[in-house]
Motif scaffolding. Structure first.
Motif, PDB file in Angstrom:
ATOM      1  N   LEU A 267      20.986  40.234  13.718  1.00 45.00           N
ATOM      2  CA  LEU A 267      21.030  40.282  12.598  1.00 45.00           C
ATOM      3  C   LEU A 267      20.364  41.210  11.610  1.00 45.00           C
ATOM      4  CD1 LEU A 267      21.630  36.391  11.597  1.00 45.00           C
ATOM      5  CD2 LEU A 267      23.439  38.175  12.186  1.00 45.00           C
ATOM      6  N   GLN A 285      24.184  42.555   8.429  1.00 46.99           N
ATOM      7  CA  GLN A 285      25.347  41.933   8.195  1.00 46.99           C
ATOM      8  C   GLN A 285      25.651  42.538   6.777  1.00 46.99           C
ATOM      9  OE1 GLN A 285      24.373  37.905   8.056  1.00 46.99           O
ATOM     10  NE2 GLN A 285      26.141  37.482   9.513  1.00 46.99           N
ATOM     11  N   SER A 286      24.985  42.809   5.815  1.00 48.94           N
ATOM     12  CA  SER A 286      25.409  43.349   4.518  1.00 48.94           C
ATOM     13  C   SER A 286      25.233  44.997   4.545  1.00 48.94           C
ATOM     14  CB  SER A 286      24.034  42.829   3.659  1.00 48.94           C
ATOM     15  OG  SER A 286      22.666  43.689   3.581  1.00 48.94           O
TER      16      SER A 286
END
Length: 356
Positions: A267, A285-286
């Protein structure tokens, strides 16, 4: 029949073996830290130099200008050994047993074979011009070497101690960094802005992945499904699907993106930027940078400790290794090494060392 007490003992033993870093207790680590220092300045454990003990947990850091390799003890953050090498060593890797290390000497166009017990170079093997990135086959038999000034990947037989052929990537290709999983070898080409995927068994090119400008130290996810590519020319971290070579994401980071490590959870990642002199913490993720550490002159290559609580970054502009706490995302220490440090790799046997 095995009684409950025996089952409990077996379970505890298995947990210790599987936990990797749990085999050295805090008390043992403290005793190691307070052991005597020898005349050479190396920490001594039971009369032996820490740098030469097979079970010691250390980082190896080649320095281009001093033509040497510094050995850093993880617990004490002290340089406990120094190995003279040939001209402009760049990267270093270990065999799976950690008994052997291999250093690429760019200006000598050779690979140094190092005995990690004696801290001596035992052999030097000529390869192509300016060897740089390296990977080792899972059986420790074949060393694959990228040569920055060549279109070839050079194969070195570690048992025979000699070059064992090449893989030709075609006229005009330039090889830089490597990643290997199974029979697939990934090769970054920093001049032509692409990554080659080669079958090491057949030596055939299987796929070419176009990337951003100047891809550098590529990495693979543990399952081999994702390829992470820092691009120095576009100042990005790019993520690709290895099945079809399609780009999954492109994340803006600092100028001169150089190397990347990815957390076990997949992540988060940390990216170094040599020209930008920064280290970026990235939320995968972002697709955003969540923290940037600045003023790290020439931040080049990066490696985790085994627990991923610390990241070690070579600072080619200050002749130091920066130690970064991955939880607080702050530099907690800087360790003096040889002039212009380049690559960095951890030496630690599986299952040894609670401090790693």
């Amino acid at each position: 029949m095995i009684n409950s007490k025996k089952l409990l003992i077996m379970a505890i033993t298995a947990a210790v073996l599987l936990s990797g870093c749990a085999m050295e207790t805090k008390q043992e680590a403290a005793e190691r830290l307070h052991s005597k220092v020898g005349a050479t300045g190396e920490t001594a454990i039971n009369g032996q130099a820490a740098a030469g003990k097979l079970t010691s947990i250390e980082f190896y850091v080649p320095s281009e200008k001093t033509n040497s390799l510094s050995v850093i003890d993880v617990v004490s953050s002290k340089v406990v050994g120094n190995i003279p090498l040939s001209e402009a060593p760049s990267t270093v890797i270990f065999s799976s047993t950690m008994r052997e290390a291999y250093a690429a000497n760019m200006n000598s166009s050779t690979i140094s074979f190092i005995n990690t017990q004696t801290l001596k170079v035992v052999k030097e093997v000529p390869v192509g011009p300016m060897p740089h990135g390296m990977v080792l086959s899972p059986d420790n038999r074949m060393l694959y070497v990228a040569a920055v000034a060549s279109q070839f990947i050079y194969l070195v037989d570690t048992k025979e101690g000699k070059e064992a052929g090449t893989i030709d990537l075609g006229t005009g290709a330039k090889t830089n960094y490597l990643a290997l999983i199974g029979e697939k070898l990934y090769v970054s080409d920093h001049e032509n802005h692409k990554v080659y995927v080669v079958n090491v068994k057949t030596k055939e090119l299987q796929m070419t992945i176009p990337t951003g400008k100047t891809p550098r130290a590529i990495k693979l996810s543990d399952d081999g499904k994702k390829l992470y590519v820092p691009t120095a020319g576009d100042n990005t971290l790019e993520v690709y699907n290895t099945a079809d070579g399609k780009q999954l994401s492109k994340i803006s980071v600092a100028a001169g993106a150089t190397d990347v490590v990815v957390m076990d959870d997949g992540l988060n990642a940390i990216v170094t930027s040599t020209e930008g002199s920064t280290v970026s913490f990235v939320d995968l993720q972002s697709g955003k940078v969540v923290k940037t550490i600045t003023d790290l002159a020439g931040a080049k290559h990066i490696a985790f400790n085994r627990q991923q609580t610390k990241a070690y970054v070579t600072l080619s502009g200050t002749d130091q290794v920066a130690v970064i706490d991955t939880v607080t995302q702050q530099v907690v220490e800087q360790i003096k090494v040889g002039a212009q440090p380049h690559g960095i790799q951890l030496k630690a046997l599986p299952g040894i060392g609670g401090s790693c």
